[in-house]
Design a protein around this motif. Structure first.
Motif, short mmCIF file in Angstrom:
data_model
loop_
_atom_site.label_atom_id
_atom_site.label_comp_id
_atom_site.label_asym_id
_atom_site.label_seq_id
_atom_site.Cartn_x
_atom_site.Cartn_y
_atom_site.Cartn_z
N PRO A 45 0.84 -1.20 0.00
CA PRO A 45 0.00 0.00 0.00
C PRO A 45 0.88 1.25 0.00
N GLY A 46 0.58 2.16 -0.90
CA GLY A 46 1.38 3.36 -1.09
C GLY A 46 2.46 3.19 -2.14
N GLY A 47 2.69 1.93 -2.57
CA GLY A 47 3.69 1.66 -3.61
C GLY A 47 3.22 2.13 -4.97
N ARG A 48 4.18 2.33 -5.85
CA ARG A 48 3.87 2.81 -7.20
C ARG A 48 3.89 1.67 -8.22
N ILE A 49 3.12 1.87 -9.27
CA ILE A 49 3.11 1.01 -10.44
C ILE A 49 3.43 1.90 -11.64
N LEU A 50 4.32 1.45 -12.49
CA LEU A 50 4.60 2.16 -13.74
C LEU A 50 4.54 1.14 -14.86
N LEU A 51 3.65 1.40 -15.81
CA LEU A 51 3.46 0.53 -16.97
C LEU A 51 3.76 1.30 -18.25
#
Length: 153
Positions: A45-51
């Motif tokens: 939770p609070g982590g980022r995702i980059l696609l």
């Protein structure tokens, strides 16, 4: 008036643990939701995702909830590509997985927050329509990808 949420549900011929893996692991997430390149993901939770979302540009999201192997939720921007999700410019996507008979998984996806987007109504309607069509296609891709992987094992 634009509806606030998009809801989709699909049954996948694979165990819940396998569906969770394809839904949340970088190499699989990038395959069914991106251009094939592994996603960058900080799974908390609070982590980022980059696609890499191809012609649509980079897609940034923030993980709101991660409850393996049942719930995965992230907030993503409905503004320009690469924009951080923020109040008034983002929606919340929640995936809920449940076990079905025959080693199948029911995946329910809800994307909500369209009614509170701070864009002109026509722009919100366009995003809502585009995302609705996109989720139908992407969840089918997720199911096909998962079922192919499950058959190979």
């Amino acid at each position: 008036m634009v509806a606030d949420s998009i809801e989709r549900e699909i049954t996948i011929a694979a165990p819940r643990a396998r569906v969770w893996e394809v839904l949340t692991q970088p190499e699989f997430l990038g395959s069914w939701f991106g251009t094939g390149a592994p996603a960058l993901i900080d799974p908390r939770p609070g982590g980022r995702i980059l696609l890499d979302h191809g012609a649509h540009g980079p897609l940034l999201a923030l993980i709101e909830r991660l409850d393996p192997p049942a719930v995965f939720a992230f907030r993503w921007s409905q503004g320009p590509a690469g924009e951080d999700p923020a109040d008034g410019t983002s929606t919340l996507v929640t995936f809920t997985l449940s076990t079905e008979p025959g080693d199948h998984t029911r995946l329910r996806m809800v994307e909500n927050g369209f009614a509170s987007l701070a864009f002109p109504r026509e722009a919100v309607r366009t995003r809502f329509d585009r995302n609705g069509t996109g989720w139908t296609r992407k969840l089918t891709e997720l199911a096909c990808h998962t079922e192919r992987l499950t058959l190979r094992r």
